[in-house]
Enzyme design. Structure first.
Site, PDB file in Angstrom:
ATOM      1  CB  SER A  97      -0.536   0.049   1.213  1.00  0.00           C
ATOM      2  OG  SER A  97      -1.772  -0.831   1.022  1.00  0.00           O
ATOM      3  CB  ALA A  98       0.366   5.088  -1.113  1.00  0.00           C
TER       4      ALA A  98
END
Length: 672
Positions: free
Chosen positions: A45-46
């Site tokens: 994930s970012a």
């Protein structure tokens, strides 16, 4: 995303993203966007999404955290840093490749960042699908982070992971990143944090759920807990100032382990030194305690002659301790053993053919006890000891000394008639003085008497240690055979695919494994042990870390000997040698299993006779796992009818439990 908690900023700086991203993607590591790791089958994930999740979870020191879909392990690391050394973090994933990546990343982080190594919570990684409802996870956590989209209908299963005091979950539900809060009164509240797009978590099939529940139940049945050691506190009053009794016990345990290799002796020594049978920590503080691991070549076990079937179970009738006036030669030799199946090593226990017994030579100097002032006697033998040590370590002798009876100052104690094995009593004294079993081992036929000695004299931890050792060896035999059978099946499947190309559906070369909670310890329970090593117990034997003994194998063993040469080329020689070694290992596993099968009935009788509930559960599990073979063995057929009825009752109870699980899933509208 603006980070408002300084602790989260420190955590993200302490765990740099480029350390967790695989090398092909390092160029993307510092960008605030998700990364697709195609080779391992997951996304990272970012950073701003991870920061938002951590802010919402509000982790504090001491938290228990579950990271679902842990992937590369970066959120697991953040959670460990925020939870501190008093916390606990578990990462789960259904992809073995992801767990392998996470394990390596976390180990490198601990090596490269000393601050993280010192302040972070211990981390465990597990191959597991969170939607399989296993007891070991239910109601355990303060916070849960989920790295994949969860169907609305399955949110309740995540809430069940939180403890009775409540807790927080951050999970993508459909297209929403939600904070799900459980209050102490059981109330559950949802709050949307943002809109997100996550890949969906893979849901297990009903059959996988049932299999995992049964596997966990079987795992619980195989567990025998050894209580913590009381050695140092028992003998504290006898030691001179500054004496380190814990170091004495640890040194004795290491000596046992050194002589016993990675055998049951070493495992018992490790359990003695640690005072527990908890899973072993892997290097650098990262445990992968429930990842399935393959048994590599050269780990086959070697069976010995079975002595259990001929070992009588001594009755546990009480016998009084009294002053013994008979003149017994202190140096009387023990009867020559007929079959040396050693419990905790390879050679005979004791003084090595005369002189000071090993338990005295190691302990007397450290404790400054002086010469022995009493002894335990049996038919044809006398073993020296110290009254103060016996009273400190044995409930019965302590009570006898303080009873005020006429013989309370006795200096000679007669062993009960059922306890006539010098070796068993010498092993008992070795435990009393050094808190572990002797490096030289214990004859397999003497093991029931060693247990009897522990019960009779009131050394309850010794009884549990013996029980755990027997259980471990029994299960190791079954696991070694299962590993070989699984490897053979995999090879057969691979060959079939190669020979039958084009006959199956596209991509039919194998299905993607879904993690269902099936697990084995990668380190063993309580230390080293399992199917590799050099110990043998009740006819179970383990090799010395290499192929099975060629001399005992006949043609197969001879073919494995590279010195015999071959008429083929070097490639043919290597292939033939590998095939012969593989055949010898398979034969060794089969013989080991046959020995365990023959021992299962007598072990169940032993457990029933002495009230060894842990060993009873393990043996029942083994019998049910191998019922066709065990039920036709002489040892099983000679069991009392009541024990056979107990096996049947256990099978019926488990069948009903399985039906109940299926019925519950049907009522819940399960999948397939």
């Amino acid at each position: 995303m603006i980070i408002t908690r300084e602790a989260i900023s420190r955590a993200m700086l302490a765990c740099p993203r480029d350390l967790f991203v695989p090398p092909p993607h390092r160029a993307e590591a510092l960008a605030d966007r998700p990364i697709r790791v195609e080779a391992a089958g997951f996304n990272i994930s970012a950073p701003h999404v991870q920061a938002a999740a951590l802010e919402a979870l509000a982790l504090e020191p001491g938290c228990r955290v579950l990271d679902v879909g842990c992937g590369c392990g970066i959120v697991t690391a953040y959670a460990a840093y925020l939870s501190g050394s008093r916390g606990e973090v578990v990462g789960v994933d259904i992809r073995p490749a992801a767990l392998e990546l996470a394990t390596g990343n976390l180990q490198r982080l601990r090596q490269q960042n000393l601050e993280f190594s010192e302040v972070a919570a211990p981390i465990s990684l597990e191959l597991h699908n969170v939607f399989v409802p296993l007891r070991r996870h239910a109601g355990r956590y303060d916070a849960v982070h989920v790295g994949g989209a969860v169907p609305e209908s399955r949110v309740g299963e995540l809430v069940a992971l939180l403890g009775p005091r409540g807790g927080r979950i951050v999970a993508p539900v459909a297209s929403e990143l939600r904070l799900i809060t459980k209050l102490p009164d059981g109330t559950v509240r949802h709050r949307v944090l943002s809109s997100v797009a996550f890949s969906e978590l893979e849901l297990p099939r009903d059959v996988e759920v049932v299999q995992a529940i049964e596997a966990e139940r079987s795992e619980r049945a195989r567990r025998v807990e050894v209580p913590g050691s009381t050695f140092a506190s028992d003998l504290a009053g006898l030691a001179p100032p500054g004496a380190d009794l814990a170091a004495l016990a640890a040194e004795a345990a290491r000596a046992t382990e050194a002589e016993g290799g990675s055998s049951a002796a070493g495992a018992a020594a490790a359990a003695t030194a640690e005072g527990t049978s908890s899973p072993r920590k892997a290097a650098n503080g990262v445990r992968a305690e429930r990842m399935e691991v393959d048994v590599g070549p050269g780990k086959a076990t070697k069976p010995a002659r079975s002595a259990l079937t001929a070992a009588a179970v001594a009755p546990a009738s009480p016998v009084d301790i009294s002053r013994e006036d008979a003149d017994v030669d202190d140096g009387a030799a023990a009867p020559a053993p007929s079959d040396r199946g050693a419990v905790a090593g390879g050679a005979a226990a004791g003084s090595g053919g005369g002189g000071v017994p090993a338990y005295l030579s190691r302990a007397a100097a450290a404790l400054q006890l002086g010469p022995p002032d009493c002894g335990l006697v049996g038919p044809g033998w006398r073993l020296p000891a110290h009254r103060r040590v016996l009273q400190a370590r044995c409930e019965l002798l302590r009570a006898h000394a303080g009873s005020g009876m006429r013989d309370s100052d006795a200096t000679t104690f007669a062993a009960p008639p059922e306890l006539d094995s010098r070796e068993a009593v010498e092993a008992f004294l070795h435990y009393v003085y050094l808190d572990c079993l002797p490096p030289g081992g214990v004859e397999s036929s003497a093991m029931p008497q060693l247990i009897h000695a522990g019960i009779y004299f009131g050394c309850h931890r010794l009884v549990k240690l013996c029980e755990w050792l027997l259980a471990k060896e029994l299960m190791a035999a079954g696991e070694a055979a299962a590993a070989k059978a699984s490897a053979a099946s995999s090879r057969a499947g691979t060959q079939g695919q190669g020979q039958g190309q084009g006959q199956g559906p596209p991509g039919g070369g194998g299905s993607r494994e879904r993690a269902s909670g099936r697990s084995t310890s990668s380190g063993g329970s309580g230390g080293s042990g399992g199917s590799g090593g050099s110990g043998k117990i009740f006819g179970f034997a383990t090799g010395a870390g290499g192929p099975a003994d060629a001399s005992a194998r006949g043609p197969a063993g001879a073919a494995a000997d590279p010195s015999r040469g071959s008429t083929g080329g070097s490639g043919g020689d290597a292939a033939a040698a590998a095939a012969a070694t593989e055949a010898a290992e398979a034969a060794a596993a089969e013989e080991l299993l046959a020995s365990a099968v023959a021992s299962a009935g007598p072990l169940l009788a032993l457990a029933d006779e002495y009230g060894l509930d842990g060993l009873r559960g393990v043996t029942l599990q083994f019998i049910l796992d191998h019922f066709e073979a065990v039920s036709s063995s002489e040892g099983y057929r000679s069991m009392p009818r009541g024990l056979a009825d107990a096996v049947a009752a256990e099978a019926v109870a488990r069948y009903r439990e399985l039906l109940g699980s299926l019925e519950r899933m049907a009522l819940q509208g399960g999948g397939d």
